[in-house]
Design a protein around this motif. Structure first.
Motif, PDB file in Angstrom:
ATOM      1  N   ASP A  39       0.844  -1.192   0.000  1.00 34.71           N
ATOM      2  CA  ASP A  39       0.000   0.000   0.000  1.00 34.71           C
ATOM      3  C   ASP A  39       0.878   1.241   0.000  1.00 34.71           C
ATOM      4  O   ASP A  39       1.672   1.458   0.930  1.00 34.71           O
ATOM      5  N   VAL A  40       0.766   2.071  -1.049  1.00 40.98           N
ATOM      6  CA  VAL A  40       1.617   3.257  -1.185  1.00 40.98           C
ATOM      7  C   VAL A  40       0.759   4.457  -1.592  1.00 40.98           C
ATOM      8  O   VAL A  40      -0.383   4.293  -2.051  1.00 40.98           O
ATOM      9  N   PRO A  41       1.266   5.674  -1.442  1.00 39.33           N
ATOM     10  CA  PRO A  41       0.506   6.856  -1.886  1.00 39.33           C
ATOM     11  C   PRO A  41       0.194   6.803  -3.375  1.00 39.33           C
ATOM     12  O   PRO A  41       0.941   6.221  -4.173  1.00 39.33           O
ATOM     13  N   ILE A  42      -0.908   7.421  -3.763  1.00 39.78           N
ATOM     14  CA  ILE A  42      -1.374   7.369  -5.143  1.00 39.78           C
ATOM     15  C   ILE A  42      -0.351   7.944  -6.115  1.00 39.78           C
ATOM     16  O   ILE A  42      -0.272   7.549  -7.277  1.00 39.78           O
ATOM     17  N   GLU A  43       0.475   8.879  -5.607  1.00 39.16           N
ATOM     18  CA  GLU A  43       1.480   9.500  -6.479  1.00 39.16           C
ATOM     19  C   GLU A  43       2.498   8.482  -7.007  1.00 39.16           C
ATOM     20  O   GLU A  43       3.113   8.690  -8.064  1.00 39.16           O
ATOM     21  N   LEU A  44       2.691   7.408  -6.289  1.00 40.91           N
ATOM     22  CA  LEU A  44       3.668   6.402  -6.716  1.00 40.91           C
ATOM     23  C   LEU A  44       3.108   5.417  -7.724  1.00 40.91           C
ATOM     24  O   LEU A  44       3.864   4.682  -8.351  1.00 40.91           O
ATOM     25  N   GLY A  45       1.765   5.385  -7.865  1.00 42.15           N
ATOM     26  CA  GLY A  45       1.158   4.437  -8.785  1.00 42.15           C
ATOM     27  C   GLY A  45       1.176   3.030  -8.211  1.00 42.15           C
ATOM     28  O   GLY A  45       1.633   2.806  -7.090  1.00 42.15           O
ATOM     29  N   PRO A  46       0.689   2.047  -8.969  1.00 38.58           N
ATOM     30  CA  PRO A  46       0.663   0.658  -8.489  1.00 38.58           C
ATOM     31  C   PRO A  46       2.080   0.149  -8.211  1.00 38.58           C
ATOM     32  O   PRO A  46       2.977   0.295  -9.042  1.00 38.58           O
ATOM     33  N   LYS A  47       2.251  -0.426  -7.052  1.00 32.28           N
ATOM     34  CA  LYS A  47       3.565  -0.932  -6.655  1.00 32.28           C
ATOM     35  C   LYS A  47       3.424  -2.311  -6.004  1.00 32.28           C
ATOM     36  O   LYS A  47       2.372  -2.672  -5.491  1.00 32.28           O
ATOM     37  N   SER A  48       4.503  -3.062  -6.028  1.00 31.03           N
ATOM     38  CA  SER A  48       4.608  -4.308  -5.297  1.00 31.03           C
ATOM     39  C   SER A  48       6.034  -4.409  -4.779  1.00 31.03           C
ATOM     40  O   SER A  48       6.895  -3.618  -5.150  1.00 31.03           O
ATOM     41  N   TRP A  49       6.269  -5.384  -3.907  1.00 29.52           N
ATOM     42  CA  TRP A  49       7.639  -5.576  -3.415  1.00 29.52           C
ATOM     43  C   TRP A  49       8.012  -7.043  -3.532  1.00 29.52           C
ATOM     44  O   TRP A  49       7.150  -7.920  -3.565  1.00 29.52           O
ATOM     45  N   GLN A  50       9.294  -7.278  -3.660  1.00 36.45           N
ATOM     46  CA  GLN A  50       9.810  -8.627  -3.818  1.00 36.45           C
ATOM     47  C   GLN A  50      10.733  -8.942  -2.641  1.00 36.45           C
ATOM     48  O   GLN A  50      11.775  -8.293  -2.501  1.00 36.45           O
ATOM     49  N   PRO A  51      10.354  -9.878  -1.792  1.00 32.70           N
ATOM     50  CA  PRO A  51      11.225 -10.224  -0.667  1.00 32.70           C
ATOM     51  C   PRO A  51      12.544 -10.806  -1.151  1.00 32.70           C
ATOM     52  O   PRO A  51      12.572 -11.602  -2.100  1.00 32.70           O
ATOM     53  N   ALA A  52      13.626 -10.383  -0.507  1.00 29.93           N
ATOM     54  CA  ALA A  52      14.951 -10.893  -0.866  1.00 29.93           C
ATOM     55  C   ALA A  52      15.170 -12.259  -0.234  1.00 29.93           C
ATOM     56  O   ALA A  52      14.734 -12.527   0.891  1.00 29.93           O
ATOM     57  N   LEU A  53      15.826 -13.142  -0.970  1.00 31.79           N
ATOM     58  CA  LEU A  53      16.138 -14.463  -0.446  1.00 31.79           C
ATOM     59  C   LEU A  53      17.338 -14.373   0.489  1.00 31.79           C
ATOM     60  O   LEU A  53      18.338 -13.699   0.183  1.00 31.79           O
ATOM     61  N   ASN A  54      17.246 -15.039   1.631  1.00 33.01           N
ATOM     62  CA  ASN A  54      18.414 -15.159   2.493  1.00 33.01           C
ATOM     63  C   ASN A  54      19.300 -16.293   1.972  1.00 33.01           C
ATOM     64  O   ASN A  54      18.906 -17.033   1.063  1.00 33.01           O
ATOM     65  N   PRO A  55      20.505 -16.477   2.520  1.00 32.16           N
ATOM     66  CA  PRO A  55      21.406 -17.509   1.968  1.00 32.16           C
ATOM     67  C   PRO A  55      20.809 -18.913   1.962  1.00 32.16           C
ATOM     68  O   PRO A  55      21.020 -19.673   1.013  1.00 32.16           O
ATOM     69  N   LEU A  56      20.057 -19.279   3.006  1.00 29.58           N
ATOM     70  CA  LEU A  56      19.442 -20.603   3.021  1.00 29.58           C
ATOM     71  C   LEU A  56      18.405 -20.725   1.913  1.00 29.58           C
ATOM     72  O   LEU A  56      18.350 -21.747   1.206  1.00 29.58           O
ATOM     73  N   GLN A  57      17.594 -19.706   1.722  1.00 33.18           N
ATOM     74  CA  GLN A  57      16.572 -19.752   0.672  1.00 33.18           C
ATOM     75  C   GLN A  57      17.204 -19.803  -0.715  1.00 33.18           C
ATOM     76  O   GLN A  57      16.660 -20.442  -1.618  1.00 33.18           O
ATOM     77  N   GLU A  58      18.339 -19.155  -0.880  1.00 34.25           N
ATOM     78  CA  GLU A  58      19.048 -19.264  -2.159  1.00 34.25           C
ATOM     79  C   GLU A  58      19.475 -20.707  -2.409  1.00 34.25           C
ATOM     80  O   GLU A  58      19.358 -21.220  -3.538  1.00 34.25           O
ATOM     81  N   LEU A  59      19.948 -21.385  -1.366  1.00 30.77           N
ATOM     82  CA  LEU A  59      20.343 -22.777  -1.501  1.00 30.77           C
ATOM     83  C   LEU A  59      19.132 -23.663  -1.789  1.00 30.77           C
ATOM     84  O   LEU A  59      19.199 -24.568  -2.644  1.00 30.77           O
ATOM     85  N   LEU A  60      18.029 -23.411  -1.090  1.00 32.42           N
ATOM     86  CA  LEU A  60      16.823 -24.209  -1.310  1.00 32.42           C
ATOM     87  C   LEU A  60      16.296 -24.028  -2.727  1.00 32.42           C
ATOM     88  O   LEU A  60      15.894 -25.006  -3.376  1.00 32.42           O
TER      89      LEU A  60
END
Length: 299
Positions: A39-60
Motif C-alpha cells: 500500500d503506497v501513496p497514489i502518487e507512486l502508482g501501483p507498486k509491489s515488493w519482492q522479498p529478498a532471499l536469504n542464503p538458506l533460501q538461495e540454496l533451497l
C-alpha cells in the motif's frame, strides 16, 4: 547427493512427489522475484515488493531448480504427473521467522513456488495437492484450497485437484498418498524397521477390509528421505508394497530443533516413480543432506 537413474524398466510415465515447501517462512522455499502487494501513496502508482532471499533460501531454490531439471531429464518425452504432498505454507501458529506478517503473502509465495514445475515441465499432464498439517495450513486445509484456486486461475489448461488423502491409480500402479505417516525413526538403526511396521499394519488393514494394498504408500511431514518394502502373505499369495517418506524444501527453525532434540540433518529434494503398464515401478530419489551445525576448529 543422489540422482543415479538406475536401470531402465521401459516405463511409460513418471510420477513425482514434492512436499513441505513451507512458503512464507524464512527457512522455507521462496521463488525469486515473487511480487507481493504493498500500500503506497497514489502518487507512486501501483507498486509491489519482492522479498529478498536469504542464503538458506538461495540454496533451497537452487536445489529445487536442479531437482526439477533432473526430473525433466529423467522423463524425457514421457508424461509426468506430480503431487505436492502437503504444507505449501508455514502458517501462523508459530509466528516467528516469517517473510512477512500478512497471511495472504504466504498463499502468494506458495502459489509461485508450485507454479515453477508447471512452467518448467513440458510433459506435465496433471498436478495434485494433498492437504497437510493444520497449523501450517491455517486449519482445515485452507492453504491447499487457496493455492489450488490461485494455480487454476494462472494455469487454466492444467488439471489441478486436491484431497486430504489420495488413493490414486496411475498407469495401473496404485498410490496411497497422505501427508502424515510414520516418523522415520528416532534412532538411525530403527529407520527401516519403523517404516516397515507402519507399512505392514497398513497393508494388513487393507487386506482385512477386502482391499488389495497399494503398490506405493507415500508420506511426508518429517523432511527426511526414507523408504522400505514389505511382503505380506495371505494364504498362497504374496503382496508387495513400498513406502516412501519424502524429503522437503525447507531448513530447520529453532522450534523444530528443540522438538527434534537438536536435529541437524535435513534432506532436501524430491522422489520420482518410473511406472510401467506391465506393473513395474522404480523409485528414483533426488536429494541432498544439509548439515545445520557450525564447524569450528581451535588451534
Amino acid at each position: 547427493m543422489t540422482g543415479d537413474p538406475g536401470p531402465q524398466i521401459g516405463a511409460d510415465r513418471v510420477h513425482a512427489v514434492i512436499s513441505d515447501t513451507h512458503g512464507g517462512h524464512t527457512v522455507g522455499l521462496l521463488r525469486p522475484g515473487v511480487s507481493l502487494p504493498v500500500d503506497v501513496p497514489i502518487e507512486l502508482g501501483p507498486k509491489s515488493w519482492q522479498p529478498a532471499l536469504n542464503p538458506l533460501q538461495e540454496l533451497l531454490w537452487k536445489s529445487y531448480t536442479e531437482d526439477i531439471a533432473w526430473l525433466r531429464d529423467l522423463a524425457g518425452d514421457r508424461p509426468i504427473t506430480m503431487h505436492h504432498n502437503g504444507d505449501p505454507t508455514q502458517g501462523t501458529r508459530f509466528a516467528r521467522e516469517l517473510v512477512s506478517t500478512r497471511e495472504a503473502d504466504q498463499f502468494l509465495i506458495a502459489a509461485a513456488n508450485l507454479g515453477y514445475p508447471i512452467e518448467e515441465l513440458p510433459t506435465l499432464k496433471a498436478f495434485y495437492l494433498t492437504m497437510g498439517t493444520g497449523v501450517h495450513e491455517f486449519g482445515e486445509g485452507t492453504s491447499t484450497i487457496v493455492v489450488r484456486e490461485l494455480l487454476k486461475a494462472k494455469y487454466p489448461e492444467m488439471p489441478i485437484e486436491l484431497a486430504n488423502h489420495w488413493l490414486a491409480e496411475i498407469s495401473g500402479i496404485k498410490f496411497d498418498l497422505a501427508h502424515h505417516g510414520p516418523k522415520p525413526g528416532k534412532r538411525k538403526w530403527l529407520e527401516s524397521n519403523n517404516l516397515r511396521w507402519y507399512l505392514q499394519d497398513t497393508m494388513e488393514r487393507d487386506l482385512d477390509n477386502g482391499n488389495i494394498p497399494a503398490d506405493v504408500y507415500v508420506r511426508s511431514h518429517y523432511h527426511t528421505m526414507a523408504k522400505a518394502t514389505h511382503y505380506e502373505r495371505r494364504g498362497t499369495r504374496y503382496y508387495t508394497s513400498h513406502i516412501v517418506v519424502t524429503p522437503g524444501y525447507t531448513g530447520i527453525d529453532m522450534y523444530a530443533k528443540q522438538g527434534e532434540q537438536s536435529k541437524w540433518e535435513v534432506t532436501v529434494g524430491l522422489v520420482a516413480f518410473e511406472i510401467s503398464r506391465t506393473g513395474a515401478v522404480a523409485i528414483r530419489e533426488h536429494f541432498r543432506i544439509l548439515d545445520f551445525r557450525k564447524r569450528e576448529i581451535v588451534q
